[in-house]
Design an enzyme around this catalytic site. Sequence first.
Site, short mmCIF file in Angstrom:
data_model
loop_
_atom_site.label_atom_id
_atom_site.label_comp_id
_atom_site.label_asym_id
_atom_site.label_seq_id
_atom_site.Cartn_x
_atom_site.Cartn_y
_atom_site.Cartn_z
N HIS A 54 60.52 -27.72 4.46
CA HIS A 54 59.74 -27.86 5.69
C HIS A 54 58.75 -26.70 5.85
CE1 HIS A 54 62.39 -31.11 6.63
NE2 HIS A 54 63.44 -30.32 6.71
N HIS A 216 62.70 -35.99 7.13
CA HIS A 216 63.44 -36.15 5.87
C HIS A 216 63.24 -37.56 5.32
CE1 HIS A 216 65.73 -33.29 8.45
NE2 HIS A 216 65.62 -32.55 7.37
#
Length: 328
Positions: A54, A216
Site C-alpha cells: 500500500h 486488496h
Amino acid sequence: MKKIINKPMDVVGEALRGMELAHPELLYTPGYEVISRKEKEDKVAVISGGGAGHEPAHAGYVGKGMLDAAVSGNVFSSPSPDRIGDAINRMNSGKGVLLIIKNYSGDIMNFGLASDLAEAEDIQVESVVVKDDVAVPDSTYSTGRRGIAGTVFVHKIAGAKAELGGNLKEVKAAAEKAIANIRSMGMAMSPCVLPAVGKPGFVLEDDEIEVGMGIHGEPGVERTRVKTAKETAKILLEKILEDYDYTGSEVAVLVNGLGGTPMMELYILNMEVQKLLEEKNIRAYKTLVGNYMTALDMTGCSLTLMKLDDELKELLDAPCDTPALKIR
C-alpha cells in the site's frame, strides 16, 4: 510479470531498507519489518501498520508530526504480534502508545494481541479502528466497513495531537473525532499483480471498472462500463453523501491513486470533485491529490472527505515532515 525486484520473498525487507537509505532520519529493524523515527520523543507514541503493498502507507508516514513507527506485514498480510510488539517497546517513552488499526480481521486480531502483551508489561496502550469505506458493510477481510485511504488523515490528526503534547486520552479522542468525520469510496480499473503470485488477482475486462473495490481486490458493489472523470466523481461523491451529510461544512479532501493511475487523471478527477463540492455547498479547506494508500500497481482511485472543526483544522495544518507528506 515485470517488476523491479530481486526475490519475491524479499520485497518487503528490501523496500524498507531502501527507504531507510533514502531517509536517514528513519530506522529500519530487519526481521521485525519496523520503520521508526530514529530518535524516540518524550510524548505519546503513535503507531500504525498493516500489509505491505500500500506504499507509501504505512512507513511513508513515519516522521515528525505523524507516526512514530509503522509495522509491515507481508504483501496484503497483517504484521504478526511480535513485530507490532517490537514497535511498541521501541517507541514507548512512558507516556503511552496509540495504535491506529484499519478494520481488517488480521489487523484487529494481531494488533489486539500485541496490545494485550504490552499491557501485561505495564505499557499503557490504546487503539482506534478506522472504518471509512462506505462501499460495503462487510467484506472478505473485515467485519464491518473496511479501513482505506482515510487512515492517512487519522495518522495526521493523531500525530499532530501527540506532537503538541496531548496525553494518551487526548490523542485517542482526536483520532476518534477524525474517524467519525471521515468517509471514503473507491473504484478499480485494472487488477494488481502480487510479486509472489506473478499474475493478476482478479480480472476486469478492458471496458470494465469495479465500483467500491477494496485495496486488496475485495469485491465492490457494481461492475460497470468505463466512466468519464465527471461521471466517476459523481458516483464516488454521491455514495459518500448518502452515508454522511457534509452539506455546509468545511472538509479536507483526499483524491487518492491506487498505484497505477497517472497524476494527470487524478488531477482531472479532482477538478470534477471540486465542482460538485461547490454545487453542494461543501467547502474544500485543504486538498491532497496523489498516491497516499495504494494497492501495488492497481489502476483506480478513491475519494475521501473529512469534516473539519477548529480543532481538526489546527491539527491538519500542524507541521509534519515524513517521506510521503510534508506540511510546513
